[in-house]
Structure formats: structure tokens, C-alpha cells
Design an enzyme around this catalytic site. Sequence first.
Site, PDB file in Angstrom:
ATOM      1  N   THR A 108       0.806  -1.112  -0.471  1.00 46.16           N
ATOM      2  CA  THR A 108      -0.193  -0.411  -0.128  1.00 46.16           C
ATOM      3  C   THR A 108       0.823   1.571  -0.106  1.00 46.16           C
ATOM      4  OG1 THR A 108      -0.251   0.056   1.874  1.00 46.16           O
ATOM      5  CG2 THR A 108      -1.502  -1.286   1.649  1.00 46.16           C
ATOM      6  N   ALA A 110       0.804   4.052   1.840  1.00 41.38           N
ATOM      7  CA  ALA A 110       0.594   4.048   2.947  1.00 41.38           C
ATOM      8  C   ALA A 110       1.527   3.206   4.226  1.00 41.38           C
ATOM      9  CB  ALA A 110      -0.705   4.125   4.174  1.00 41.38           C
ATOM     10  N   CYS A 111       2.254   1.997   3.427  1.00 40.59           N
ATOM     11  CA  CYS A 111       3.124   1.013   4.554  1.00 40.59           C
ATOM     12  C   CYS A 111       4.125   1.591   4.939  1.00 40.59           C
ATOM     13  CB  CYS A 111       3.180  -0.066   4.349  1.00 40.59           C
ATOM     14  SG  CYS A 111       4.255   0.296   2.042  1.00 40.59           S
ATOM     15  N   GLY A 112       5.101   2.097   4.384  1.00 40.02           N
ATOM     16  CA  GLY A 112       6.137   2.854   5.239  1.00 40.02           C
ATOM     17  C   GLY A 112       7.437   2.387   3.868  1.00 40.02           C
ATOM     18  N   VAL A 113       7.188   1.874   3.037  1.00 39.59           N
ATOM     19  CA  VAL A 113       7.950   1.370   1.908  1.00 39.59           C
ATOM     20  C   VAL A 113       8.229   2.225   1.132  1.00 39.59           C
ATOM     21  CG1 VAL A 113       9.015  -0.269   1.324  1.00 39.59           C
ATOM     22  CG2 VAL A 113       8.241  -0.592   2.889  1.00 39.59           C
TER      23      VAL A 113
END
Length: 279
Positions: A108, A110-113
Amino acid sequence: MSRVTARRRTIRVSPHGELTRPDTLAVEEPLEIRLHGRSLTVTMRTPGADIDLVHGFLLSENIIGVADDIVSARYCAGVDAEGHNTYNVLDITLRNPAATRPRAFLTTGACGVCGKTALDEVRTTTRYPLRADGPRVRAEVLAGMPDTLRAAQSVFDATGGLHAAGLFTPDGAALAVREDIGRHNAVDKVIGWALRENRIPAHDLVLIVSGRASFELVQKAVMAGIPLLGAVSAPSSLAVDLAVESGATLVGFLRGDTMNVYAGAERLALPRPAAAHPV
């Protein structure tokens, strides 16, 4: 098993007034994926082709590489108020669980990756690097694939609420089409089909999706060895970056007889170029 569609009461409002009537909706239910009895992830999906979905998901996440890596996939637990199985929990038994190291999912926005980390992760983990050789696809054939995909969307016709993904041969024949409430699930379903049919790596196939091309969808194509992804809508910037770095062909705004080629134009047999407009 749960149905793909459900009926719900709705109030239809128009300039002519209000009308109460039932409406047909796409079903959305959770699917919990377990490995050897331990929960791995939960995805919201439209029931149907769950086994294909799990195969595609596990391949995309580099947990398996071939269909034989899975010994069994069985529904378990999960009952409704009447005690009937909801078919919303799948437990997977792997042939060699000790060799499996599930990683953080790149799924996603928004997953921080993000950025270079995400690009490096996919490039270094794919088991099926894309090859420079392989069949070229004529632009007019590619342009006809979304219409073929759309014609196969029977549940979308009834609900208007599902995405679709399809795997095609370079000459435009549809091999597998799947629908789902989530575009990533639809892609996992067709990749899972290909895995179970021994068509992975899919160096000779084209993936077409009904919506936009996100980083996640390019990631799944690269992990499956699919060299060409065509989308009806726009790609994201990171999707283009991943396609370029992985050597994939990425086409967006695939509508009618026009398209935007963002990466890998060498795999397309294009018409003679028109004069470029000045910037």
C-alpha cells in the site's frame, strides 16, 4: 461458499422522484491467509478463486516460487451465526517451511516503504528477472485487450463495483480473467492461475488491468516474470520507476486506439511516430 454478489435495499433518487428497490452489490469479505496454522495476513476480497489468489499472493511476496512449494491449501475455522463455514480462512502448508522468511509486504501507499528501498527490494527478490528477448506485441493488438477484458467482466455488469485483471498471449487471446473488489487481488488471482498452470515465469504473457497501474501491480508482474503490463488508467510515478529499473514494459491510458508508453517501448511494434509537439 459465499456468493459473489448480494442484494441490498436502496433508494433510487432521480429528477422524477424516489424509488425504493433492491440493488445488486459486489460481495466484500475478509480472507485470512495462514501458514501452518499461524496468521500471515488478512485481505479484503470478493470470494471466488481463493486458491489462485493465495498462490499469486505468496509468489508476489517471494514466499513461494513454484506451485509445488505448496503441499495443501484448506479452508478452516470461520463459521457464521448458523454454524456454517464462511470459507474466509485458508491455511497453507508449505513443503519447506524452514526455508521461508516472510518479508514486510510492499502493498500500500501508506505502508512506510517507498522510493529506492522499494525498488531495490523487488529487484533483488524476484526469482524471474525479465529477459530482453521474447515476443513483441503489435500496438493495435494491445489496444484491443481492454475490450476483451471488459467483455469478460460478468460480475461488473451486474454490480459496477469490481476491478479486473487478465493474462493474454501476445496475439491477443485471453487465457485467464478474474474480477475482485481489490485490483491487487484480481492480479493475484490471474498470477495464481498461471502458477498452477505451470505458466510462471510468464515471460510470454501480457497482464492487462481495468484501472490504474500502481507500484504494487508492477511489483506483482515483475515477481511473476510478466514483461508487459497495460492499464486502462494512469500509472503512479513509483510504478514507472520500478518498470524502468526492472526492464518491464508499462503502458497506461490504454483506451481505444491510443496509449501512453512509460517504459519498455522496445517490446511494442508501434506505428510510425507522429511529429512531436514542441514543449
